[in-house]
Design a protein around this motif. Sequence first.
Motif, PDB file in Angstrom:
ATOM      1  N   HIS A  32      45.710  21.846  27.653  1.00 15.12           N
ATOM      2  CA  HIS A  32      47.151  21.885  28.467  1.00 15.12           C
ATOM      3  C   HIS A  32      46.724  21.611  29.931  1.00 15.12           C
ATOM      4  O   HIS A  32      47.524  21.834  30.626  1.00 15.12           O
ATOM      5  N   LEU A  33      45.582  21.406  30.450  1.00 14.05           N
ATOM      6  CA  LEU A  33      45.084  21.397  31.799  1.00 14.05           C
ATOM      7  C   LEU A  33      45.147  20.100  32.486  1.00 14.05           C
ATOM      8  O   LEU A  33      44.874  19.946  33.645  1.00 14.05           O
ATOM      9  N   HIS A  34      45.937  19.026  31.934  1.00 11.76           N
ATOM     10  CA  HIS A  34      46.141  17.862  32.770  1.00 11.76           C
ATOM     11  C   HIS A  34      47.413  18.011  33.605  1.00 11.76           C
ATOM     12  O   HIS A  34      47.981  19.045  33.566  1.00 11.76           O
ATOM     13  N   GLY A  35      47.537  17.143  34.747  1.00 12.73           N
ATOM     14  CA  GLY A  35      48.537  17.136  35.683  1.00 12.73           C
ATOM     15  C   GLY A  35      48.397  18.221  36.943  1.00 12.73           C
ATOM     16  O   GLY A  35      47.024  18.416  37.020  1.00 12.73           O
ATOM     17  N   PRO A  36      48.975  18.516  37.588  1.00 10.49           N
ATOM     18  CA  PRO A  36      48.807  19.320  38.575  1.00 10.49           C
ATOM     19  C   PRO A  36      48.097  20.866  38.389  1.00 10.49           C
ATOM     20  O   PRO A  36      48.394  21.212  37.255  1.00 10.49           O
ATOM     21  N   ILE A  37      47.226  21.339  39.141  1.00 10.67           N
ATOM     22  CA  ILE A  37      46.859  22.487  38.900  1.00 10.67           C
ATOM     23  C   ILE A  37      47.539  23.776  38.910  1.00 10.67           C
ATOM     24  O   ILE A  37      48.208  24.070  40.009  1.00 10.67           O
ATOM     25  N   VAL A  38      47.899  24.273  37.876  1.00  6.76           N
ATOM     26  CA  VAL A  38      48.924  25.543  37.435  1.00  6.76           C
ATOM     27  C   VAL A  38      47.907  26.381  36.764  1.00  6.76           C
ATOM     28  O   VAL A  38      47.730  26.241  35.643  1.00  6.76           O
ATOM     29  N   TYR A  39      47.407  27.442  37.290  1.00 10.39           N
ATOM     30  CA  TYR A  39      46.789  28.477  36.574  1.00 10.39           C
ATOM     31  C   TYR A  39      47.249  29.110  35.317  1.00 10.39           C
ATOM     32  O   TYR A  39      46.394  29.605  34.423  1.00 10.39           O
ATOM     33  N   GLU A  40      48.550  29.062  35.198  1.00 10.77           N
ATOM     34  CA  GLU A  40      49.066  29.771  33.990  1.00 10.77           C
ATOM     35  C   GLU A  40      48.921  28.747  32.990  1.00 10.77           C
ATOM     36  O   GLU A  40      48.958  29.071  31.716  1.00 10.77           O
ATOM     37  N   LYS A  41      48.700  27.299  33.242  1.00 12.80           N
ATOM     38  CA  LYS A  41      48.022  26.531  32.110  1.00 12.80           C
ATOM     39  C   LYS A  41      47.042  27.043  31.236  1.00 12.80           C
ATOM     40  O   LYS A  41      46.992  26.732  30.052  1.00 12.80           O
ATOM     41  N   LEU A  42      46.034  27.636  32.087  1.00 12.18           N
ATOM     42  CA  LEU A  42      44.960  27.884  31.347  1.00 12.18           C
ATOM     43  C   LEU A  42      45.198  29.462  30.642  1.00 12.18           C
ATOM     44  O   LEU A  42      44.618  29.775  29.521  1.00 12.18           O
ATOM     45  N   MET A  43      45.699  30.185  31.551  1.00 14.01           N
ATOM     46  CA  MET A  43      45.898  31.513  30.998  1.00 14.01           C
ATOM     47  C   MET A  43      47.329  32.101  31.352  1.00 14.01           C
ATOM     48  O   MET A  43      47.923  32.241  32.441  1.00 14.01           O
ATOM     49  N   PRO A  44      48.186  31.894  30.022  1.00 16.42           N
ATOM     50  CA  PRO A  44      49.471  32.257  30.377  1.00 16.42           C
ATOM     51  C   PRO A  44      49.756  33.763  30.855  1.00 16.42           C
ATOM     52  O   PRO A  44      49.242  34.570  30.615  1.00 16.42           O
ATOM     53  N   ILE A  45      51.123  33.801  31.710  1.00 15.73           N
ATOM     54  CA  ILE A  45      51.017  35.087  32.594  1.00 15.73           C
ATOM     55  C   ILE A  45      51.350  36.146  31.243  1.00 15.73           C
ATOM     56  O   ILE A  45      50.774  37.417  31.756  1.00 15.73           O
ATOM     57  N   PRO A  46      51.929  36.169  30.219  1.00 17.66           N
ATOM     58  CA  PRO A  46      52.209  37.218  29.474  1.00 17.66           C
ATOM     59  C   PRO A  46      50.892  37.638  28.825  1.00 17.66           C
ATOM     60  O   PRO A  46      50.319  39.030  28.909  1.00 17.66           O
ATOM     61  N   ALA A  47      49.699  36.630  28.703  1.00 22.26           N
ATOM     62  CA  ALA A  47      48.612  37.161  28.350  1.00 22.26           C
ATOM     63  C   ALA A  47      47.740  37.994  29.329  1.00 22.26           C
ATOM     64  O   ALA A  47      47.070  38.945  29.121  1.00 22.26           O
ATOM     65  N   VAL A  48      47.816  37.361  30.527  1.00 23.99           N
ATOM     66  CA  VAL A  48      46.981  38.049  31.711  1.00 23.99           C
ATOM     67  C   VAL A  48      47.746  39.611  32.057  1.00 23.99           C
ATOM     68  O   VAL A  48      46.860  40.501  32.185  1.00 23.99           O
ATOM     69  N   ASP A  49      48.991  39.435  31.914  1.00 20.41           N
ATOM     70  CA  ASP A  49      49.594  40.897  32.031  1.00 20.41           C
ATOM     71  C   ASP A  49      49.332  41.974  31.066  1.00 20.41           C
ATOM     72  O   ASP A  49      48.928  43.078  31.101  1.00 20.41           O
ATOM     73  N   THR A  50      48.946  41.281  29.958  1.00 25.11           N
ATOM     74  CA  THR A  50      49.076  42.320  28.708  1.00 25.11           C
ATOM     75  C   THR A  50      47.533  42.740  28.864  1.00 25.11           C
ATOM     76  O   THR A  50      47.242  44.043  28.862  1.00 25.11           O
ATOM     77  N   VAL A  51      46.490  41.918  29.215  1.00 25.25           N
ATOM     78  CA  VAL A  51      45.142  42.477  29.287  1.00 25.25           C
ATOM     79  C   VAL A  51      45.040  43.333  30.689  1.00 25.25           C
ATOM     80  O   VAL A  51      44.668  44.566  30.497  1.00 25.25           O
ATOM     81  N   PHE A  52      45.674  43.080  31.781  1.00 22.28           N
ATOM     82  CA  PHE A  52      45.510  43.963  32.830  1.00 22.28           C
ATOM     83  C   PHE A  52      46.401  45.379  32.802  1.00 22.28           C
ATOM     84  O   PHE A  52      46.085  46.341  33.175  1.00 22.28           O
ATOM     85  N   ILE A  53      47.443  45.228  31.811  1.00 22.74           N
ATOM     86  CA  ILE A  53      48.176  46.478  31.825  1.00 22.74           C
ATOM     87  C   ILE A  53      47.512  47.556  30.815  1.00 22.74           C
ATOM     88  O   ILE A  53      47.209  48.704  31.169  1.00 22.74           O
ATOM     89  N   LEU A  54      46.771  46.694  29.772  1.00 26.02           N
ATOM     90  CA  LEU A  54      46.034  47.654  29.063  1.00 26.02           C
ATOM     91  C   LEU A  54      44.794  48.177  29.640  1.00 26.02           C
ATOM     92  O   LEU A  54      44.532  49.411  29.479  1.00 26.02           O
ATOM     93  N   THR A  55      44.315  47.279  30.590  1.00 26.47           N
ATOM     94  CA  THR A  55      42.962  47.778  31.412  1.00 26.47           C
ATOM     95  C   THR A  55      43.404  48.818  32.416  1.00 26.47           C
ATOM     96  O   THR A  55      42.779  49.882  32.380  1.00 26.47           O
ATOM     97  N   ALA A  56      44.414  48.870  32.928  1.00 27.70           N
ATOM     98  CA  ALA A  56      45.070  49.932  33.999  1.00 27.70           C
ATOM     99  C   ALA A  56      45.542  50.948  33.143  1.00 27.70           C
ATOM    100  O   ALA A  56      45.032  52.151  33.947  1.00 27.70           O
ATOM    101  N   LEU A  57      45.926  51.052  32.025  1.00 29.60           N
ATOM    102  CA  LEU A  57      46.408  52.157  31.425  1.00 29.60           C
ATOM    103  C   LEU A  57      45.112  52.942  30.970  1.00 29.60           C
ATOM    104  O   LEU A  57      44.937  54.219  31.118  1.00 29.60           O
ATOM    105  N   PHE A  58      44.080  52.026  30.373  1.00 34.21           N
ATOM    106  CA  PHE A  58      42.538  52.672  30.208  1.00 34.21           C
ATOM    107  C   PHE A  58      41.998  53.278  31.403  1.00 34.21           C
ATOM    108  O   PHE A  58      41.756  54.445  31.338  1.00 34.21           O
TER     109      PHE A  58
END
Length: 372
Positions: A143-169
Motif C-alpha cells: 500500500h506504500l505507493h503515492g504520497p508518504i502517509v504513515y498510516e499506509k504502513l501501520m493503520p492507526i487502529p493497529a498502532v492504537d491497539t498496541v500502545f493502549i495494551l502497552t500503556a495498560l501493562f
Amino acid sequence: MSSAKMIQPDLDFVKEITAQGGGESLKKCFQCATCSVVCNLTHSDKPFPRKEMLWAQWGLKDRLMGDPDVWLCHQCSDCTAYCPRGAKPGEVLGAVRKMSIRANSWPGVLGGLVGSPAGLLPLFLLPVFIFGAIIMGLGRLDHLHGPIVYEKLMPIPAVDTVFILTALFACLSFFLGVTKFWKAMSDATGKTGAQGSVIPSIVETVKDIIAHKRFDKCDVAKGRASAHKFVFWGFAGLAVVTTVAIIYLYGFHWESPYDMKNPVKWLAFVSMLSLLYGIFSVIANRNANAEKAGKGGYFDWLFIYIIVGVALTGTLSWGIRLLDIAPLAYTIYFFHLVFIFCLFAYAPFSKMAHMVYRTTAMVFARHTGFDK
Ligand code: SF4
Ligand code: SF4
C-alpha cells in the motif's frame, strides 16, 4: 538498660551492589561523612548518603529497599565530587535505586532483562516482531505507493491497539511496584501517615517536580538539572500532543498529517527539539563531569539511548517525509514505533521508572513527615 539490637547482614546483597555499574566503589567508603555535609538535598536529621553507604556495606537490604532517602537523592553527584576516598556515593545510591526498581517491579523477569546487556537484543526484537507481524499480516507493504502517509504502513487502529495494551501493562506494573514500595517504606521507617489525605502532598510534590526545585540545588553538575528540564518539558509537550491527537481522531475524525498551520504540529516539533537538545545535553554533561561526578552504568545509558532513538527517529520521520524519500521515511517511522514501544513497555523496569518511584518517595516523605 538499653538492649543490643542484632543486625542481619545480607552478604549476597553487598556483592550484588558492588557488581552493579556504579556500585563498584562502595567498599572504599570510610565513613567520614563529607558526602552528607556537602549534599544540598539532605535533611539535618539522619542525613544521607553516609548512612546509606554504611547500610550498603553492612548488607542491610530491607532498610535500603524501604529507605525514602535513596530516592530523595537526585544524583546530582556533589557528594561524589567531594568524597575523599573516591567511593562515589551518588553512583552507589544510583545502583541501589536500580536494585530497588528490580525488587519492586512486576513481572520480575523483565526487571532482570532490562537491567542486563544480555537482555538488550530480545527486548529490542520483541517490538520489531510485533510491528513486523502486523505489517506483513495486513499486507501493508503493497500500500506504500503515492504520497508518504504513515498510516499506509501501520493503520492507526493497529498502532492504537498496541500502545493502549502497552500503556495498560505499564500502568498495572507501576501500580503493583509502587504499592510494594510504599509498604516497604512504611515497614522500614515505621511511618504511615494514615491520619490525613495524601492529596495535598501529591499536589505539592508535583509542583516541586515541575519547577525542578530540588534538582536546582545541585552544585557540581548544575547543567544536569537544566538538561533534565529540557527532557522533562519535551516529554510533557509530547504528552499534550498525543492527547490532542486522540481527541482530534476520535472526537472529530481529523487524521494526521495535520496542516502546517496547526499549532499541535508546532508543539510536537518544539517538544521534539526540546527532547533532543535535553538528551544530548545530558550526554555531554555526563561525559564532561565523568571524572568528578561519575558517568553512570548500562542501566542509565540504556534509558538515554532509548530517548535518543525516540527523538531522532521522530524528527527524521517528519523531515524525511517532507523530502519525499518514501523507503527511508517508512523505515525510520517503523523504528520510531519500535523505540516508543521500548520506552513505554519497559518503563517500569528501566531508569524511566525513577519518575514514578522518586515521586512516590517524595510524596511519602511529605505525607508521613519523614523529611521533617
Ligand atoms: S562516601 Fe566518601 S564522603 Fe561519604 S562517608 Fe564514605 S568516604 Fe566519606
Ligand atoms: S548525589 Fe547529590 S543529592 Fe544524592 S546524595 Fe549525593 S549530593 Fe546528595
